[in-house]
Structure formats: structure tokens, C-alpha cells
Design an enzyme around this catalytic site. Structure first.
Site, PDB file in Angstrom:
ATOM      1  N   CYS A  93     -13.487   7.682  13.116  1.00 24.67           N
ATOM      2  CA  CYS A  93     -13.075   8.082  11.989  1.00 24.67           C
ATOM      3  C   CYS A  93     -12.871   6.934  11.163  1.00 24.67           C
ATOM      4  O   CYS A  93     -12.967   7.556   9.887  1.00 24.67           O
ATOM      5  CB  CYS A  93     -11.802   8.818  12.288  1.00 24.67           C
ATOM      6  SG  CYS A  93     -11.897  10.226  13.174  1.00 24.67           S
ATOM      7  N   ASN A 108      -6.243   5.732  20.626  1.00 22.09           N
ATOM      8  CA  ASN A 108      -7.557   6.326  20.765  1.00 22.09           C
ATOM      9  C   ASN A 108      -8.394   5.222  20.717  1.00 22.09           C
ATOM     10  O   ASN A 108      -9.571   5.348  21.349  1.00 22.09           O
ATOM     11  CB  ASN A 108      -7.982   7.053  19.384  1.00 22.09           C
ATOM     12  CG  ASN A 108      -7.206   6.373  18.129  1.00 22.09           C
ATOM     13  OD1 ASN A 108      -6.202   6.077  17.937  1.00 22.09           O
ATOM     14  ND2 ASN A 108      -8.314   6.087  17.206  1.00 22.09           N
ATOM     15  N   SER A 117      -6.186  18.572  19.923  1.00 18.55           N
ATOM     16  CA  SER A 117      -7.571  18.703  19.458  1.00 18.55           C
ATOM     17  C   SER A 117      -8.416  19.308  20.696  1.00 18.55           C
ATOM     18  O   SER A 117      -8.218  18.579  21.603  1.00 18.55           O
ATOM     19  CB  SER A 117      -8.104  17.514  18.705  1.00 18.55           C
ATOM     20  OG  SER A 117      -9.328  17.952  18.211  1.00 18.55           O
TER      21      SER A 117
HETATM   22  N1  PMP Z   1      -5.789  11.550  16.194  1.00 13.47           N
HETATM   23  C1  PMP Z   1      -6.072  10.863  17.269  1.00 13.47           C
HETATM   24  C2  PMP Z   1      -5.325   9.943  17.970  1.00 13.47           C
HETATM   25  C3  PMP Z   1      -7.608  10.922  17.475  1.00 13.47           C
HETATM   26  O1  PMP Z   1      -8.175  10.396  18.257  1.00 13.47           O
HETATM   27  C4  PMP Z   1      -8.371  11.631  16.495  1.00 13.47           C
HETATM   28  C5  PMP Z   1      -9.931  11.768  16.771  1.00 13.47           C
HETATM   29  N2  PMP Z   1     -10.724  10.871  16.315  1.00 13.47           N
HETATM   30  C6  PMP Z   1      -7.714  12.536  15.618  1.00 13.47           C
HETATM   31  C7  PMP Z   1      -6.245  12.440  15.318  1.00 13.47           C
HETATM   32  C8  PMP Z   1      -8.428  13.650  14.559  1.00 13.47           C
HETATM   33  O2  PMP Z   1      -8.637  14.827  15.228  1.00 13.47           O
HETATM   34  P1  PMP Z   1      -9.653  15.593  14.846  1.00 13.47           P
HETATM   35  O3  PMP Z   1     -11.137  15.142  14.960  1.00 13.47           O
HETATM   36  O4  PMP Z   1      -9.487  16.826  15.611  1.00 13.47           O
HETATM   37  O5  PMP Z   1      -9.537  16.001  13.537  1.00 13.47           O
END
Ligand code: PMP
Length: 372
Positions: A330, A150, A199
Site C-alpha cells: 500500500c 504487516n 480483511s
Molecule cells: N492493515 C494492515 C495491517 C494491512 O496489512 C492491510 C493490507 N495491506 C490493510 C490494513 C488494508 O487492508 P485492505 O486491503 O483490506 O483495505
């Protein structure tokens, strides 16, 4: 303002919103109630979404479980497999470049007596499959390695990793949240993958909905694990809770559109990225360093260090014309563990910015970088 934080989230497509609105108004039935038309319609809508998503993943429809997002899907697999197979072993393998929705779950499991091996990554955040072979043990119950990173966009060698896991007869989970809709996901062929998280909101669908794909055997039986939620028994008891019908419908529509446009989108994202790199090279010469690779990556994601410039100061200055971020939304308060895992020092990490395009961005919009 040019929005270049599509790895954090994407705007909902108009077609997706229109479909969702129907299920936020007239079609309000609970799909679990079977005897009247409203419920049947909602159930039908969920089925259609499952079909669309299974086509994007190249999976079987029954292998898809809808969740509230990739964070839930990741928690579900890691905690569920750890609990269910604890008699087989307590060793889990992951990498140092995973999203916090894997890292934090692993740290939690460590407090419960599980042992986690965090594999090193290369300068682009990729795992070397040979390193995985070396740390596999008799008591390894799960490997969790992401498909696309990400923060950097790098793609892991999922084919090699899945075949190593298959050889060792160990479950393999991949977080494909960033990869879905951007690269071909060949779940059917890569049968060493046991679980896959994704997602909707990273591919122009709504927030708060995702899925977990679970491998089925020749009789159609899904790999068992302890559910995260107990309750009404929806999704074959794997994920209880009333279906978020409008969100699932939105996810299905986003998946349908992503599948249809996969090649076109990939080409557009590559063009956008190429033009961005050209402009940055012309303007900044040796004052920038790319953290992202140029190949084997998600198209349209560029992580770049602006040497000598603090990323937060720069992002605030840019904000009126360009929206970007330091990396993961996040865990933006902490310096990126992913960039640190690639070997960057803290200074370089604090000077790095991620630009992430949408396939719906126009090439002409990138010219805004000439005005910096
Ligand atoms: N895994 C990855 C690689 C992500 O990029 C993200 C979102 N930033 C997530 C998990 C979390 O996804 P969600 O917002 O759907 O909980």
C-alpha cells in the site's frame, strides 16, 4: 514462479471461489428485500458468513459488521470514535509501526484538531506496553495498536495492551488484518479490545471485503460511534450500503476454512519459514541480516536485509522465479516507515525484502532459493 507475497494478498481458494460464483449468478438477491426467496437466500448467506467469522474471532455474531476491507474498518473506527467522543477528549494513541490505513487517518485527524501520540517501537516493531501506560491521559479517547505487523510479522502484546486500556477505561482498537487466520484471536477473553479490523484477502478470501468487530455490552448494545457511511441503514445503521453478497460469502467460507486449519496452517508456515532461514543462512552467511524476530511473530513472514544489494533491483531480478516485495504494497513507493521506526537506516531499509508464505506453499518449493 513461487509466490511469496501473501502478506500483500493471497489467491482465492477454489472452495471460496465456487461458493462465490453461486452468488454472482443465480443467487443475486438483495438481502434487505425480505419478501421473496432470492432475498431470503442472500440474507441467509450473510448470516452464515457472520457465523463463520464470529467463530474464527471467538466473538458474538452480532458484534461483526461487514465492510469493504480493513482500510474502511480502520477509517470507520478512528474517524467515527473521534467524532462521537470529541466532547470527552481529542487525544489518540497509536504506534510508529502501524499500516498507512491507520497512520494516514491519524494525520488527517491531526488536521482536524486531534492530538495523536505515536509510540516508539522496538527493533522488531513492537510497542512496549509500559510506554502506553505513560502516555495515557484524561482526554485519551482511543488507542489503536496493530495485532500483527504487516512488514515484519511481529505480534504485539495485545493481552497487556488491552488490559491497560480497560484499566484506564479507554477504547482499544486493533488492526488484526495480518493476524486473522494465522494466530488464535480470543476476542471473547480479551474484553479490553473494543474494536478489531480484518480483511478477507489476506486469508485466501476475495479482495474488497473485510469486517469490523465491535464490542457489545451485557445487553447486546454495540459501542456507539459516528458511522462513516450514511444511507440505507444496513448493518444496524453502522455501515450503510447494499451488501456485497458474493464477497461476504467468500469471506465467510475463507474464515470457516481458516478456523478448521488454524493449527495445521501454523505448523506448515513455521516449517516453510524455518527452511527459508536455513537456506538463506547457508547461502548468504553474514551478507544478510534479519529484520524479523524468530519468536512472538506471525508464522511464515520473514523480512531480511541483503547487505549491499538494492531491494528493488533484487526484486526485479527475482521476479521470474520468486514474487516478493519490499514491505507494504500500500505504500511501496516510499521507504518503509515501519523499518525506519525500528531503527534501521535508509540504506538498510532499501536493502530489505519481505517474504511471506501461504500455508498452501509446499516445503519442496522453498528449495528454489538454493538456485539463487
Ligand atoms: N492493515 C494492515 C495491517 C494491512 O496489512 C492491510 C493490507 N495491506 C490493510 C490494513 C488494508 O487492508 P485492505 O486491503 O483490506 O483495505
Amino acid at each position: 514462479m513461487l509466490y511469496l507475497d501473501n502478506s500483500a494478498t493471497t489467491p482465492i481458494l477454489p472452495e471460496v471461489k465456487d461458493k462465490m460464483l453461486t452468488y454472482l449468478s443465480n443467487e443475486y438477491g438483495n438481502p434487505s428485500g425480505k419478501y421473496y426467496q432470492l432475498a431470503v437466500n442472500a440474507d441467509q448467506a450473510i448470516k452464515e458468513s457472520r457465523t463463520h467469522l464470529s467463530k474464527l474471532l471467538n466473538s458474538k455474531e452480532q458484534e461483526i459488521i461487514f465492510t469493504s476491507g480493513a482500510t474502511e474498518s480502520n477509517n470507520m473506527v478512528l474517524k467515527g470514535v473521534a467524532d462521537y467522543y470529541t466532547h470527552k477528549g481529542k487525544h489518540i494513541i497509536t504506534s510508529k509501526a502501524e499500516h498507512s490505513a491507520i497512520m494516514d487517518v491519524c494525520e488527517h485527524l491531526e488536521t482536524k484538531g486531534y492530538e495523536v501520540t505515536y509510540l516508539d517501537v522496538d527493533q522488531y516493531g513492537r510497542v512496549n506496553p509500559d510506554d502506553l501506560k505513560e502516555v495515557m491521559r484524561e482526554d485519551t479517547i482511543l488507542v489503536s495498536i496493530m495485532w500483527g505487523n504487516n512488514e515484519l510479522g511481529s505480534l504485539n502484546d495485545i493481552e497487556a495492551i488491552s488490559s491497560i486500556c480497560k484499566e484506564h477505561n479507554v477504547f482499544f482498537h486493533t488492526d488484526a488484518t495480518q493476524a486473522l487466520g494465522k494466530v488464535e484471536i480470543n476476542w471473547d477473553e480479551l474484553d479490553g479490545i473494543s474494536f478489531l479490523s480484518c480483511s478477507a484477502h489476506k486469508m485466501h478470501g476475495p479482495k474488497g471485503v473485510g469486517a469490523l468487530a465491535i464490542r457489545s455490552d451485557q445487553y447486546g448494545k454495540l459501542i456507539p460511534f459516528t458511522p462513516l457511511f450514511h444511507g440505507g441503514g444496513q448493518e444496524d445503521g453502522i455501515r450503510s450500503g447494499t451488501y456485497s453478497v458474493h464477497n461476504i460469502v467468500g469471506f465467510g467460507e475463507a474464515a470457516r476454512i481458516a478456523k478448521k486449519n488454524l493449527d495445521k496452517n501454523r505448523k506448515q508456515l513455521n516449517k516453510l519459514e524455518l527452511r527459508l532461514r536455513e537456506i538463506l543462512n547457508e547461502k548468504f552467511h553474514d551478507n544478510i541480516a534479519y529484520n524479523s524476530d524468530t519468536k512472538d511473530k506471525l508464522p511464515g513472514v520473514v523480512n531480511v536485509q541483503f547487505i549491499g544489494l538494492n531491494n528493488e533491483v533484487l526484486l526485479k531480478k527475482l521476479a521470474p522465479i520468486i514474487a516478493a516485495s519490499t514491505g507494504s504494497a500500500c505504500s511501496s513507493a516510499k521507504p518503509s516507515h515501519v523499518l525506519q521506526a525500528t531503527g534501521l537506516d535508509l540504506k538498510a531499509v532499501r536493502e530489505s525484502i519481505r517474504f511471506s508464505f501461504s500455508p498452501y506453499s509446499e516445503l519442496s518449493e522453498v528449495e528454489i532459493f538454493n538456485e539463487l
